[in-house]
Structures are given as structure tokens and as C-alpha cells.
Design a protein around this motif. Structure first.
Motif, PDB file in Angstrom:
ATOM      1  N   ILE A  37       9.676 -45.223  -3.606  1.00 32.54           N
ATOM      2  CA  ILE A  37      10.433 -44.982  -2.378  1.00 32.54           C
ATOM      3  C   ILE A  37      11.362 -43.780  -2.564  1.00 32.54           C
ATOM      4  CG2 ILE A  37      12.189 -45.939  -0.855  1.00 32.54           C
ATOM      5  CD1 ILE A  37      10.636 -48.624  -1.196  1.00 32.54           C
TER       6      ILE A  37
ATOM      7  N   ILE B 267      14.917 -47.625   2.912  1.00 37.45           N
ATOM      8  CA  ILE B 267      13.650 -48.330   3.016  1.00 37.45           C
ATOM      9  C   ILE B 267      13.817 -49.688   2.355  1.00 37.45           C
ATOM     10  CG2 ILE B 267      11.259 -48.379   2.216  1.00 37.45           C
ATOM     11  CD1 ILE B 267      11.228 -45.337   2.683  1.00 37.45           C
TER      12      ILE B 267
ATOM     13  N   ILE C 214       8.329 -50.026  -5.158  1.00 34.14           N
ATOM     14  CA  ILE C 214       7.749 -51.327  -4.830  1.00 34.14           C
ATOM     15  C   ILE C 214       6.869 -51.678  -6.022  1.00 34.14           C
ATOM     16  CG2 ILE C 214       6.218 -52.582  -3.292  1.00 34.14           C
ATOM     17  CD1 ILE C 214       7.379 -50.867  -1.023  1.00 34.14           C
TER      18      ILE C 214
ATOM     19  N   ARG D  40      18.355 -42.225   4.773  1.00 29.05           N
ATOM     20  CA  ARG D  40      17.363 -43.199   5.204  1.00 29.05           C
ATOM     21  C   ARG D  40      17.372 -44.356   4.223  1.00 29.05           C
ATOM     22  NH1 ARG D  40      11.189 -41.880   3.131  1.00 29.05           N
ATOM     23  NH2 ARG D  40      11.823 -42.167   0.966  1.00 29.05           N
TER      24      ARG D  40
ATOM     25  N   ARG E 186      11.271 -47.698  11.597  1.00 30.15           N
ATOM     26  CA  ARG E 186       9.805 -47.818  11.543  1.00 30.15           C
ATOM     27  C   ARG E 186       9.446 -48.968  10.617  1.00 30.15           C
ATOM     28  NH1 ARG E 186       7.630 -42.100   9.839  1.00 30.15           N
ATOM     29  NH2 ARG E 186       5.663 -43.198   9.567  1.00 30.15           N
TER      30      ARG E 186
ATOM     31  N   VAL F 287      12.131 -53.833   1.972  1.00 27.76           N
ATOM     32  CA  VAL F 287      10.945 -54.662   2.157  1.00 27.76           C
ATOM     33  C   VAL F 287      11.413 -56.000   2.693  1.00 27.76           C
ATOM     34  CG1 VAL F 287       9.043 -55.807   0.980  1.00 27.76           C
ATOM     35  CG2 VAL F 287       9.682 -53.473   0.347  1.00 27.76           C
TER      36      VAL F 287
ATOM     37  N   GLY G 123       4.799 -56.416  -5.326  1.00 32.43           N
ATOM     38  CA  GLY G 123       5.147 -56.217  -3.927  1.00 32.43           C
ATOM     39  C   GLY G 123       6.628 -56.342  -3.624  1.00 32.43           C
ATOM     40  N   LYS G 124       7.444 -56.354  -4.667  1.00 35.30           N
ATOM     41  CA  LYS G 124       8.890 -56.466  -4.448  1.00 35.30           C
ATOM     42  C   LYS G 124       9.526 -55.066  -4.457  1.00 35.30           C
ATOM     43  CE  LYS G 124      10.161 -61.040  -4.937  1.00 35.30           C
ATOM     44  NZ  LYS G 124       9.185 -61.541  -3.950  1.00 35.30           N
ATOM     45  N   ASN G 125      10.547 -54.911  -3.619  1.00 39.26           N
ATOM     46  CA  ASN G 125      11.305 -53.658  -3.606  1.00 39.26           C
ATOM     47  C   ASN G 125      12.453 -53.765  -4.601  1.00 39.26           C
ATOM     48  OD1 ASN G 125      13.580 -52.072  -1.287  1.00 39.26           O
ATOM     49  ND2 ASN G 125      12.535 -51.237  -3.039  1.00 39.26           N
TER      50      ASN G 125
ATOM     51  N   LYS H  81       7.235 -53.078   5.155  1.00 36.56           N
ATOM     52  CA  LYS H  81       8.093 -52.001   4.652  1.00 36.56           C
ATOM     53  C   LYS H  81       8.825 -51.492   5.876  1.00 36.56           C
ATOM     54  CE  LYS H  81       6.431 -48.060   3.044  1.00 36.56           C
ATOM     55  NZ  LYS H  81       5.919 -46.957   2.208  1.00 36.56           N
ATOM     56  N   CYS H  82      10.111 -51.397   5.765  1.00 37.60           N
ATOM     57  CA  CYS H  82      10.889 -51.061   6.952  1.00 37.60           C
ATOM     58  C   CYS H  82      11.775 -49.864   6.633  1.00 37.60           C
ATOM     59  CB  CYS H  82      11.746 -52.274   7.333  1.00 37.60           C
ATOM     60  SG  CYS H  82      12.970 -51.946   8.558  1.00 37.60           S
ATOM     61  N   MET H  83      11.685 -48.833   7.457  1.00 39.75           N
ATOM     62  CA  MET H  83      12.500 -47.635   7.204  1.00 39.75           C
ATOM     63  C   MET H  83      13.532 -47.471   8.307  1.00 39.75           C
ATOM     64  SD  MET H  83      11.489 -43.723   6.538  1.00 39.75           S
ATOM     65  CE  MET H  83      11.495 -42.741   8.004  1.00 39.75           C
TER      66      MET H  83
ATOM     67  N   PHE I  10       7.281 -42.120   4.079  1.00 38.24           N
ATOM     68  CA  PHE I  10       7.246 -43.539   4.429  1.00 38.24           C
ATOM     69  C   PHE I  10       5.807 -44.050   4.551  1.00 38.24           C
ATOM     70  CE2 PHE I  10       7.380 -46.797   7.859  1.00 38.24           C
ATOM     71  CZ  PHE I  10       8.058 -47.779   7.146  1.00 38.24           C
TER      72      PHE I  10
ATOM     73  N   SER J  93      13.741 -46.173  -6.884  1.00 38.18           N
ATOM     74  CA  SER J  93      13.561 -47.315  -5.989  1.00 38.18           C
ATOM     75  C   SER J  93      12.065 -47.406  -5.761  1.00 38.18           C
ATOM     76  CB  SER J  93      14.308 -47.063  -4.691  1.00 38.18           C
ATOM     77  OG  SER J  93      14.055 -48.104  -3.799  1.00 38.18           O
TER      78      SER J  93
ATOM     79  N   GLU K 260      12.989 -38.179  -1.794  1.00 39.07           N
ATOM     80  CA  GLU K 260      12.564 -39.302  -0.954  1.00 39.07           C
ATOM     81  C   GLU K 260      11.078 -39.160  -0.688  1.00 39.07           C
ATOM     82  OE1 GLU K 260      15.062 -39.344   2.511  1.00 39.07           O
ATOM     83  OE2 GLU K 260      16.790 -40.092   1.372  1.00 39.07           O
TER      84      GLU K 260
ATOM     85  N   ARG L  49      17.924 -35.910  -5.440  1.00 35.99           N
ATOM     86  CA  ARG L  49      17.224 -37.057  -4.865  1.00 35.99           C
ATOM     87  C   ARG L  49      15.895 -36.607  -4.287  1.00 35.99           C
ATOM     88  NH1 ARG L  49      19.032 -42.182  -2.176  1.00 35.99           N
ATOM     89  NH2 ARG L  49      17.663 -42.489  -0.382  1.00 35.99           N
TER      90      ARG L  49
END
Lengths: 730, 162
Positions: free
Chosen positions: A68, B103, A83, B101, B158, B105, A87-89, B31-33, A246, A81, A243, A241
């Protein structure tokens, strides 16, 4: 006393914001440890700065399902950051070489959370923030006024960093430390103000948005992220940073925050689709945060820590100085008005210390029966009966007048003087300053040019408040005036509380034993008894000396032996009738006269007789039979006490008197020898529940106790009952 | 009386069983942004909640910002959360500053899609406004894929099923 506008503002600012500043400094001290402790955490990875972005991304993509963002925190620790494969963030510190997690994100410790809230808003939320921001600004103003004060004091900007003269601890370090932490304080306060303004959105917003080149948003040619040439050239050192997009949609792109700009990068081919330079506000904000918090730099954090400590010291030393100045400048209560006084003393003083000398001269003149009037140079006016003018003045800065002498020059020009006055100017200063006594020279020349003033003595300069120099001046000044001035040294150390005044009523000659008797009358009504102690504080010393006292007709009787280097006894020996003494009385109930006893034996040697002189002359002790034993060196030693003892003897308050001399030709006898001779009396007193009191030297006490013990054993067949013995020996 | 007791016990047992099954309901992770606007000032607190068809809070899905001093400022949510004091797993530390932003989950039960449930994004910034429904929309198979614009500190949201 008038003080300069800058000092006044400096002080007013300090008083009005003191609580906030103390709180801010205290919490600041705590908060300085946060960046230090963070920096010491083991999340820094060696050589990570040189690692390319593409390599970092490649490593991460092997390890995790999705990235992320990648970020570097203020400590230069690398954060990812991601996933995870599950499947965990998750967000954590990584080793960019292995992409493995090396630690959880540092959580702000509760103590730092608490301190931060208190530091920036006093737990008052927005109101608190406004207050703190405002106080920060006041502290900045204090720094500015402080600089002006230093410049004035040092005699110009050029001398800002030249040597400072050490007059007094608080003042010296207030300035010395002030010079060192001046810049950190300005930085801390201004960044604090900036941060407050920012939080309230009071700063100009010049937020530019990206100018997206839509044409570059294409999916071809598709290149693997690791192969983006941009990512290959950028190292972690360049990056703040990154990013990640998405989704796979072409509208989603990489956002790269570099140290000076922000890039938007096509996620399919790595071309830059927009570039935005960092604006000034953002730059100022990030610098403000860094400078104010010390994040990321142990060294700067330590400087901030020291600055906070220094601020606390300023509060302390500043207020101490102010209190001292106020105490010093306590006006002399003039007994005479300006138009009735023969002697006029005018003072020019910035810190108030010159007042001490004016006071000393005032007192000495008053003691001689002269009429004196003391005031500031600023109040110069006509003096109808004056014959003498004395000016005591210090110099401020590079030869300027002290604040309370500012108007003198103008006044002396147009105030009309009836009489012609003899004048003498004394300058106070320090030879360490270039303009030593410069203002005194100005005053002297002003008076020289004046028709109504005739010089009495030439200008006298006194270095570092030397009392001896002052005394010398006073004696040459009083010569020819028929004055016999006794100048007393101004006392700098504060007298212990509860000191009372006593007047010397009479005093005996110093005898061959170097002893003398002093009778003191309390200036106020005091409750005390024979056997109590007189607490005396030697000049400039805190340690007290104790003297056993006798009480006769509400007066104190002291017997003192003068020791060669004794500060107190030396002082007492110089006292004359009507002199005043500062002292206090300490109760000593254990050694007061036992009113309920049937018979009392008093045993003493040397000056230990003092409490007994009172006891045997006490009217109430009639009913109790009392006997006095005293041991001295020679007959002559007894002379100073004989009057008081005879008095008691003839008024039948004393039943028996037994004196022994140890150094007399005809007799070499100690007090214990007399006791042995009178063992019948002693055993009777012991048997009939009488009391034996002992006062004098410890050696005598030991010998006497031994003698009493043997009398008790032999005559009464019992050990000495110590409840019957009272002692006060030294 | 005795029978009554038995009924009570049985119904309690059934309730426990039901609850036990409930935890095995099907969910989807999204996944949410959240993209913030370029506001200045402190970082924003963002709270994502699920609302039932009656418009009441059903569940807190995500909390951004961990300084609980400010939670009470998020008044609508606080009324619900403050009373229930529910444990929220998904709390992350840092607030999001202007232009940033976020993000995250989040997990939503499939049964809440297309059944009148809504998702709400609340935002608050120290010393600035509070938006009770900066972003709020009904959870349908369609809306969940859209880019939804915000009214306050959020520019848009999103979501994407994982």
C-alpha cells in the motif's frame, strides 16, 4: 524606583506568562526525551539509504500480497504498509533488504501523550492552543527584550559577546546562559507560534494541485515495476513516501513524495505524469515541526532539553533578581524632609545595591544627631537648609545614567538652590567595565560647573562595592565636619527570621580572663527566663551561637569570654552602651530555675555563672534556699560579677556562696574542691529532693559529676540520682 | 412453573447456538481508499461505521486516530460508541493530514449488501468542523464499486472487494 522600559517589559512579560512558561518548559523537558528514545530504537538498518527503490519494491513484492505504501519516518526508519498473504492490512518497520518486519510502529508512550497535550493545549483544547501559541509569542518577545537588555548592559551590539562581569550569581548566569540559549529560544518560540498558527489555518494556503498530463496515462509499453528506470535511480535516501496505486485501473498511479517534490508516476510504464515542487508553507511547516520537536535528531533534542532547563533557570534567577532589587531599593524612611535636612544624599542605582551604602551613611549621620534626607537623583530639587550634598551613583551600560538618575542632568540645570552646598560624588562600579564610574564623572562635572556647588572632596570611585574603600571615603569626608561617623557594613545576607533588637544597657570591663558582663534590654516586651539561651548570628553567617542568659529586671545578663578569633565574642566585646544588637531568645526549660524544689545548688565556672546571676536575683526564688559555687582563675576574675552577687546576698536571696580560684597565689582550688569541702551541704540537698544545677565547661561538668557521685555513694549509700541534676555545659 | 423453567433453559440454549452460528456468516474483505482534500491543520479522525436500515449504528468498522481525548467530538458516533463501549479492533494510530490518502482493509458481512444497510464515513479535525456523514451511501453491489465523493474533509472514497 523607576526601571527602564525594557526591563519593565521583560519583567511584565515574565510575570504574566510565568505559569504557562514553567509548564511548557517542564513538559518540554519530558518531551525532549521522546525523539531521543525513538532514535535509540533498533529499527535503523545500515546502508538502507543507498538501496534503490526498485530493489525495495522487488523485495516487498516477494514477501507480501500487496504493497500500500512505503515510508520513511522522522527517525529514518523504513515503514511499509502491506496486505499480507493472509489478507490482513498491516503496517510495520521493515528491513528493506529482506522486506521482513523488524518491529511494530512505535506507539506514543502515555507519559509523552500526556506531556504533549499539556504542552500544546494545557488540556484546554482550542482555547489552550491559542493560549500556548500566544505565550510562546510572549516568550519570543522576552528573548528580544532580553537581547536589548544585554546590549544596553554590555554597552553596544559590538560587545554583545564580550566578557560579563560577575556581580552576582543569578545576574551573571542569567546573562551568560541567556546568550547561549538565545538562538534556541528564538527558534523554539517562533516555531511554536508557527505551529499554532498552522493548526488554526491562519497561514496563507498556497496549495498547488497536480497538473496531470492525461496523455501519459497509457498502459503501453507495460514494464515491470522493478524495471522502471525512475525507480532504479531513486534510492531510499531520496524518498519520503511512495504510495502504490489503489487498483489496476490506468487512472491510478504511484505517488512519490521526494524530499523536495512530489511525482505522480504511471503504474504501467513508470513515466512521470506530473511533478509538483514542494511549496514554501509546506517546507516551513516541516521545518517547524523538526525544530520544535527535535524529531530525528538526538543532538537537537538535547539542545531543546537544555533550553527548557535554561528557561526554568531564567524564571528562577529573574524573579530572584527582581525580589532582591525590590528589597534593596526599599526606601529609607526619611526622618527629615528635603527642606529641613542639612545633609542630602542622592542615589543613582540600577540594581539597588548602591542604596545599601546610602543607608549606611544615613544611619551613621542620624546616629550623630544630624538631619539627613535621602532620595533618588531623579527627584533632585531645591533644598532649603542643606549644606552638604552627597551623590552615590552607579553607571549603567557604557557610561549611561541609571534609570533613576535619567532626569538629573535636566533638573540640575534649572532647579534653583538657595544655599551654596558642599558636594562630594562617589561612583560605584567595576573596574572590569570600560566605562568605570563614567556616570559619576558626568555628575561630578555637572556639579563642578554649577555655581551653587563647591567640591568638598574630589570624585571617589569604588570598585566592586568595596566596603573598606567606602569607609575610607567616609572618614575623609567626615574630617573637618567634626563628625565621628560609625559606618556599619550593609548586611547582604538576610537576617534569620524572628530576630529581635536589644539595646546595650551596661557593660563591664574586660577582665584578666578576657571575660566581661553585658546587660541587654529587649526593644520589645519579651518572655524569657534565666537559663534560656540567646541566639546570635555572627555577621554574614547563618550558623547561630548560643549564650546562656540570666534575667534581671526584665533585662538580659550575659557573661562572655572574648576569644582571640571569636566572631561573636569579638563583636560583643566592641559593643558600647546604647548600641543595638540583633538576636533571638531560645527557650531552655530544662535549665530554668526549679521553683518547686526545696533547695538548689548552683555550680559553675567561668562565664557559666550568667544564668545563675539572674536566678539568684529573682524575686520569686525567695522561698527556695539557694547556694552558689563558682570557680575562676583569679580574684580579679570575680570582680565583674561581684556587684550582682553581693546584691543577691544582701537581699537574702542567696544562702551560701563558695568561690574557688585556680590560679591565685594563696589558693589553687577548683570548684569541685569546694564541693568536696561542702559535702554535707551537698548530701543534704540530694537527700531532701533538692536540685543541683551545673553550668560552664564540659571538663568542669565531668569533674563535678564525679565528685557528686562519690558524695552520694559515701554519704547516702546510693548512686547519684541524675533526675536531681540539671546541666547546661559547652 | 417447572415447565416454564425448562422452556427458559431451552430458549437460552437455542440463543447460544444461534450466536455460535452467527460468527460463521460469510463476509467479504474490501480494500477501501479514502482520499482527503487539501485542508490544513491537524490530521483528521475518520470513523467508518455500518448503519442498519433504520439508520442506526450497527457496527464500527474502522477508526483512524487513537487519541481518545477527541472521540467525544465525533458526537453522533460517540453517542453510540460511548454507551456501548464496544471493543474496536481496527484502530490505527496516525490521523490523516490534508491531501493524504488512507487505505484500509475492512470486512463486511455479505448479508448487509443490498439489504438497506449503509456505510458512513465520519470525519473531524481538531479546532475545525465535524462531518457526521462526510461520505454515506447505501451498500449495494453497484455502489460499493463506485467512487463516492465526500462533503467535508474527504475528497472521495473508493472500495474494492479483495
Amino acid at each position: 524606583m523607576t526601571i527602564s522600559i525594557w526591563r519593565y517589559s521583560h519583567l511584565t512579560l515574565a510575570i504574566s506568562s510565568s505559569i504557562f512558561i514553567v509548564l511548557a518548559a517542564l513538559t518540554g523537558i519530558v518531551l525532549a526525551f521522546e525523539p531521543i528514545s525513538n532514535q535509540l530504537k533498533p529499527y535503523a538498518v545500515k546502508h538502507a539509504d543507498a538501496l534503490s527503490l526498485s530493489k525495495t519494491v522487488e523485495n516487498l513484492r516477494v514477501e507480501y500480497d500487496e504493497i500500500i505504501h512505503i515510508e520513511k519516518d522522522k527517525n529514518n526508519f523504513v515503514i511499509a504498509s502491506v496486505i499480507t498473504k493472509e489478507g490482513k492490512n498491516e503496517t510495520f518497520y521493515i528491513n528493506p533488504f529482506t522486506a521482513k518486519k523488524i518491529g511494530d510502529i512505535i506507539e506514543k508512550a502515555p507519559v509523552f501523550k500526556f506531556a504533549t497535550n499539556l504542552h500544546r493545549s494545557l488540556f484546554l483544547k482550542s482555547t489552550g492552543r491559542i493560549l500556548v501559541g500566544f505565550m510562546s509569542f510572549l516568550l519570543f518577545l522576552m528573548a528580544v527584550t532580553g537581547v536589548l537588555l544585554i546590549i544596553k548592559r554590555q554597552g553596544g551590539v559590538k560587545h554583545f559577546f564580550s566578557k560579563i562581569i560577575k556581580d552576582n550569581f543569578n545576574q551573571y548566569y542569567h546573562i551568560i546562559i541567556g546568550r547561549y540559549v538565545l538562538i534556541p529560544i528564538i527558534i523554539v518560540t517562533l516555531s511554536g507560534v508557527y505551529l499554532s498558527l498552522e493548526k488554526f489555518s491562519l497561514l496563507p494556503s498556497e496549495k498547488k494541485s497536480h497538473d496531470l498530463n492525461e496523455e501519459l496515462l497509457v498502459g503501453t509499453p507495460k514494464i515491470k515495476i522493478e524495471d522502471f528506470s525512475l525507480f532504479k535511480t531513486l534510492t531510499l535516501n531520496d524518498i519520503q513516501r511512495v504510495e502504490f496505486p489503489f487498483s489496476d485501473a490506468i487512472e491510478d498511479y504511484f505517488v512519490l513524495k521526494l524530499n523536495d517534490k512530489e511525482l505522480l508516476v504511471n503504474q504501467y510504464n513508470g513515466t512521470i505524469i506530473s511533478e509538483k515542487k514542494q511549496n514554501l508553507v509546506a517546507l516551513a511547516s516541516s521545518w517547524s515541526v523538526l525544530l520544535h520537536t527535535g524529531q530525528g535528531s538526538i543532538m537537537w533534542s538535547v539542545i531543546l532539553l537544555l533550553t527548557c532547563i535554561a528557561i526554568l533557570f531564567f524564571m528562577f534567577s529573574g524573579f530572584t533578581m527582581t525580589l532582591n532589587r525590590r528589597k534593596n531599593s526599599i526606601k529609607i524612611k526619611n526622618k527629615f524632609s528635603k527642606d529641613t535636612a542639612e545633609y542630602i544624599i542622592l542615589v543613582g542605582s540600577e540594581t539597588g545595591s548602591t542604596y545599601g551604602f546610602a543607608k549606611a551613611l544615613y544611619k551613621a549621620l542620624i546616629a550623630e544627631g544630624k538631619s539627613v534626607f535621602v532620595s533618588e537623583l531623579n527627584t533632585y530639587s531645591s533644598y532649603k537648609k542643606a549644606k552638604h550634598l552627597v551623590v552615590f551613583t552607579s553607571t549603567y551600560g557604557d557610561g549611561e545614567s541609571p534609570t533613576n538618575a535619567k532626569n538629573f542632568e535636566k533638573l540640575v540645570g534649572h532647579v534653583y538652590q538657595n544655599n551654596t552646598l558642599k558636594y562630594s560624588v562617589v561612583g560605584f562600579g567595576s573596574l572590569a567595565y570600560k566605562g568605570f564610574c563614567k556616570y559619576a564623572i558626568v555628575v561630578d562635572s555637572l556639579l563642578q560647573l554649577h555655581q551653587k556647588f563647591i567640591p568638598n572632596l574630589s570624585l571617589h570611585k569604588i570598585n566592586n562595592q568595596s566596603f573598606e574603600a567606602f569607609k575610607n571615603w567616609a572618614s575623609s569626608w567626615s574630617k573637618g565636619k567634626g563628625l565621628n561617623l560609625k559606618i556599619e557594613k550593609p548586611v547582604n545576607t538576610p537576617r534569620p527570621k524572628n530576630s529581635k533588637l536589644f539595646k546595650v544597657v551596661s557593660r563591664s570591663m574586660v577582665n584578666s580572663d578576657n571575660s566581661f558582663v553585658l546587660e541587654l534590654k529587649p526593644a520589645q516586651k519579651l518572655k524569657f527566663n534565666s537559663g534560656d539561651l540567646l541566639k546570635v548570628y555572627p555577621k554574614n553567617e547563618q550558623r547561630e551561637r548560643l549564650y546562656s542568659i540570666g534575667k534581671i529586671n526584665e533585662n538580659i545578663v550575659l557573661s562572655i569570654k572574648k576569644h582571640e578569633f571569636g566572631v561573636c565574642s569579638g563583636y560583643f566585646s566592641k559593643l558600647k552602651k546604647n548600641d543595638m544588637v540583633l538576636a533571638d531568645i531560645k527557650q531552655n526549660k530544662d535549665f530554668n530555675f526549679p521553683v518547686n524544689a526545696k533547695e538548689v545548688v548552683m555550680i559553675s565556672n567561668g562565664t557559666g555563672i550568667a544564668p545563675f546571676l539572674g536566678m539568684i536575683n529573682n524575686q520569686d526564688s525567695n522561698s527556695v534556699k539557694s547556694h552558689l559555687f563558682w570557680g575562676g582563675r583569679t580574684k580579679d576574675s570575680y570582680q565583674i560579677y561581684s556587684e550582682l552577687i553581693d546584691k543577691a546576698f544582701y537581699s537574702k536571696k542567696l544562702s551560701g556562696l563558695y568561690i574557688s580560684f585556680s590560679k591565685e597565689e594563696s589558693q589553687k582550688k577548683y570548684v569541685q574542691n569546694s564541693i568536696v569541702e561542702k559535702s554535707d551541704l551537698i548530701s543534704r540537698v540530694l537527700k531532701n529532693d533538692g536540685v543541683i544545677m551545673i553550668c560552664g565547661s564540659i571538663a568542669m561538668q565531668n569533674d563535678v559529676l564525679e565528685t557528686l557521685e562519690s558524695i552520694s555513694e559515701s554519704k547516702l549509700n546510693r548512686p547519684l540520682n541524675l533526675n536531681q541534676i540539671k546541666t547546661d555545659c559547652y | 412453573m417447572k415447565r416454564n423453567k425448562t422452556i427458559k433453559i431451552i430458549s437460552l440454549l437455542m440463543l447460544f447456538m444461534l450466536l455460535g452460528f452467527k460468527s460463521k456468516v460469510e463476509t467479504t474483505t474490501y480494500k477501501c481508499m479514502i482520499q482527503m482534500t487539501n485542508y490544513s491543520g491537524e490530521g483528521a479522525y475518520v470513523i467508518i461505521s455500518l448503519l442498519n436500515p433504520e439508520g442506526e449504528y450497527d457496527k464500527t468498522l474502522y477508526v483512524q486516530g487513537d487519541d481518545d481525548e477527541w472521540y467525544s467530538e465525533i458526537t453522533a458516533w460517540w453517542k453510540f460508541h460511548g454507551k456501548r463501549r464496544a471493543d474496536i479492533d481496527a484502530i490505527t494510530g496516525a490521523t490523516i493530514s490534508g491531501g493524504g490518502r488512507m487505505i484500509s482493509v475492512i470486512e463486511i458481512e455479505n448479508s448487509k449488501i443490498d439489504t438497506g444497510y449503509k456505510i458512513r464515513f465520519e470525519t473531524v479535525v481538531e479546532n475545525q468542523e465535524y462531518y457526521k456523514d462526510d461520505v454515506e451511501f447505501e451498500l449495494t453491489s453497484e455502489t460499493i464499486k463506485n467512487k463516492i465523493k465526500g462533503k467535508g474533509f474527504i475528497r472521495y472514497v473508493r472500495m474494492m472487494a479483495q
